[in-house]
Design an enzyme around this catalytic site. Structure first.
Site, mmCIF file in Angstrom:
data_model
loop_
_atom_site.group_PDB
_atom_site.id
_atom_site.type_symbol
_atom_site.label_atom_id
_atom_site.label_comp_id
_atom_site.label_asym_id
_atom_site.label_seq_id
_atom_site.Cartn_x
_atom_site.Cartn_y
_atom_site.Cartn_z
ATOM 1 N N LYS A 192 -7.923 -14.013 -21.532
ATOM 2 C CA LYS A 192 -8.653 -15.225 -21.915
ATOM 3 C C LYS A 192 -10.075 -15.037 -21.367
ATOM 4 O O LYS A 192 -10.237 -14.467 -20.273
ATOM 5 C CB LYS A 192 -7.971 -16.409 -21.222
ATOM 6 C CG LYS A 192 -8.472 -17.771 -21.623
ATOM 7 C CD LYS A 192 -7.746 -18.839 -20.785
ATOM 8 C CE LYS A 192 -7.922 -20.219 -21.402
ATOM 9 N NZ LYS A 192 -7.388 -21.267 -20.523
ATOM 10 N N SER A 227 -5.669 -24.439 -24.162
ATOM 11 C CA SER A 227 -6.969 -23.841 -24.365
ATOM 12 C C SER A 227 -6.915 -22.330 -24.589
ATOM 13 O O SER A 227 -7.933 -21.724 -24.920
ATOM 14 C CB SER A 227 -7.901 -24.149 -23.182
ATOM 15 O OG SER A 227 -7.358 -23.687 -21.989
ATOM 16 N N SER A 269 -2.366 -24.883 -20.987
ATOM 17 C CA SER A 269 -3.183 -23.934 -21.743
ATOM 18 C C SER A 269 -2.547 -22.589 -22.042
ATOM 19 O O SER A 269 -3.066 -21.855 -22.887
ATOM 20 C CB SER A 269 -4.517 -23.738 -21.042
ATOM 21 O OG SER A 269 -5.227 -24.956 -21.096
#
Lengths: 93, 429
Positions: B37, B112, B136
């Site tokens: 990420k 996310s 997330s």
């Protein structure tokens, strides 16, 4: 009514008039949502601020050379530098 | 075009495709490919947290999780798109284009960590490292049909992880299977001197342990989490999974976890408060651009947190939320006395169409209801695929356990994946 101007100033967020209006409404709705918390009885409940289960995690007060950035590395992402310093807007008159 | 380039173009999952490196390929993860990420600092490789504020930021050091994976021989292929600074549940709050769901490109991939989940679901890489503050990792794992693990707070070092809410943030693996998550967790877990919140708790041999037949484990079904707010197809599929678990030897019992009404208020007071403090560092002086470049959602969260911490409001909001946090710990502890894991949904609905939630903060916050209670308490949670809707969209469920019980969750997940094939299915992209 949330004083969006004041909050934006505290948070150092420059907002235009349109944003102020939009955020005022949206923040009002979110604050209503989170205010539901007032209904719960928390008398004598100790607040929890972290869940590590640990206290006072210290290390030796020695320089860890592996982690020291060179001056060049430290300055490498700054938009404005001068003579090996970060250049900032003046804060005094 | 390579597979990565193809997926990147079709889904916006990638912010940076990392060129082939000349690193050593040697160690327990030798040759395994992964993505991060874009909230993990990687020395010399642009790291943006999906925000214009950091669009030119090139870190001067490595996140511990990244270093550990490189030392194990794994190969980084990309830095992935996400909701900027972790602020979101759909990967639409990004300055790099919304991340599209590979099962239906008109829908969100989740957030996310949408980018990492898409890379795994489309076979671009073997695994990804995501970050979970309130779902997330789990939310996009469920909406993309893969497995994702939110670890116990402190299980994996957060050094080099761009912070959202420091007392909630966790670093964790996402892959196709629980078995693969176990293998990666063994490598990345453990105390790190650079992260004072990381735990000295010993790291078990997760991979070996999942294959050992477990003592008879009990799974709790909290009735409050299967009420009217949950899509009917989701409810059926998750309860079917509970029945399947009974067939393979787990014990299932009904439990009560009466916290649902307060999850969003607690989460959306504490997390924005912590983020308003963490994002104060972005002043455009030492790195990054100016604060006007934050997305609307990020500005909203900073302002909400500033408000709840400000004089006159601190007691009624921040302090109150931290007291209710204590009540959550007590409620979960009580339930986990009578079961080894709690089974609950991840998302209340299938993935929405792109554009539906991004301008409706209240609706998008409410969608986080099943994933935002574990982080304030610190508990681990494993998201597993458990079926598909009639429109062929993935559905996930999660198992929540006691602190440092990742081995129990991974054991149940592994056994479940021996008798089901949801986790093997792939989108037609």
């Amino acid at each position: 009514m949330i004083d969006v101007k004041k909050i934006a100033k505290l948070a150092n967020l420059p907002l235009n008039q349109e944003e102020e209006k939009k955020f005022s409404e949206q923040l009002g709705q979110v604050v209503d949502l989170v205010s539901k918390l007032q209904a719960i009885n928390t008398t004598n409940i100790t607040p929890t601020s972290q869940v590590t289960g640990q206290t006072n995690v210290f290390r030796e007060d020695k320089i860890e050379n592996d982690r020291v950035l060179t001056q060049a590395e430290a300055l490498s992402n700054a938009k404005k530098t001068q003579n090996g310093f970060f250049a900032v807007s003046k804060v005094f008159e | 075009m390579t597979r990565i380039e193809e997926v990147a173009t079709k889904t916006n999952a990638f912010i940076t495709i990392v060129p082939k490196s000349t690193q050593k390929i040697d160690g327990p993860l030798a040759g395994k490919t992964f993505v991060l990420k874009d909230s993990y600092v990687t020395k010399g490789i642009k790291t943006t947290a999906a925000s214009k504020v950091l669009e030119d930021y090139i870190p001067q050091y490595n996140a511990t999780v990244y270093k550990k994976l490189l030392d194990a021989g794994a190969v980084l292929m990309g830095k992935m798109n996400m909701d900027a600074f972790g602020h979101g549940g759909t990967s639409e709050n990004t300055d790099f284009g919304p991340v599209k769901n590979p099962w239906d490109l008109e829908r969100v991939a989740g957030g996310s960590g949408g980018g990492p989940a898409v890379a795994v679901a489309t076979d671009c890489v073997d695994f990804a490292i995501g970050e979970d503050t309130g779902g997330s990792i789990r939310n996009p794992a469920a909406w993309c049909g893969i497995t994702g693990l939110k670890v116990t707070y402190g299980r994996v070092s957060r050094y080099g992880c761009i912070a959202y809410a420091s007392s909630f943030d966790t670093v964790g693996p996402t892959a196709r299977t629980a078995e693969e998550c176990a293998k990666i967790l063994e490598i990345i877990a453990g105390k790190d001197l650079y992260d004072a919140t990381s735990s000295p708790e010993k790291v078990p041999s997760y991979l070996k342990n999942i294959k050992t037949p477990a003592k008879k484990l009990t799974i709790g079904i909290p009735k409050e989490f299967f009420g009217n707010g949950l899509d009917k197809e989701h409810r059926k599929l998750i309860l079917d999974a509970a029945q399947k678990s009974e067939k393979i030897g787990f014990s299932v019992r009904n439990v009560s976890l009466p916290i649902l009404d307060y999850v969003i208020p607690v989460a959306y007071i504490i997390a924005p408060s912590e983020t308003s403090s963490n994002l104060a560092r972005y002043d455009g002086i030492r790195y990054g651009d100016t604060r006007d470049k934050f997305t609307s959602e990020t500005k909203r969260r900073i302002m909400l947190g500033t408000y709840t911490l400000s004089a006159g409001y601190y007691d009624a909001y921040y302090k109150k939320a931290q007291q209710v946090r204590t009540l959550f710990i007590e409620a979960y502890t009580k339930v986990l006395k009578n079961c080894d894991a709690i089974l609950m949904p991840v998302n209340p609905t299938p993935p929405p169409k792109i554009g539906k939630l991004i301008n409706d903060p209240v609706a998008s916050y409410l969608a986080d209801i099943y994933t935002y209670s574990q982080n304030p308490v610190g508990l681990p949670a494993l998201a597993l695929p458990c079926g598909f809707t009639k429109e062929n969209l993935p559905v996930g469920m999660q198992l929540v356990g006691k602190m440092f019980s990742e081995d129990v969750l991974l054991q149940i997940g592994y056994q479940y994946q021996q008798v089901t094939d949801w986790h093997t299915r792939k989108p037609n992209l």
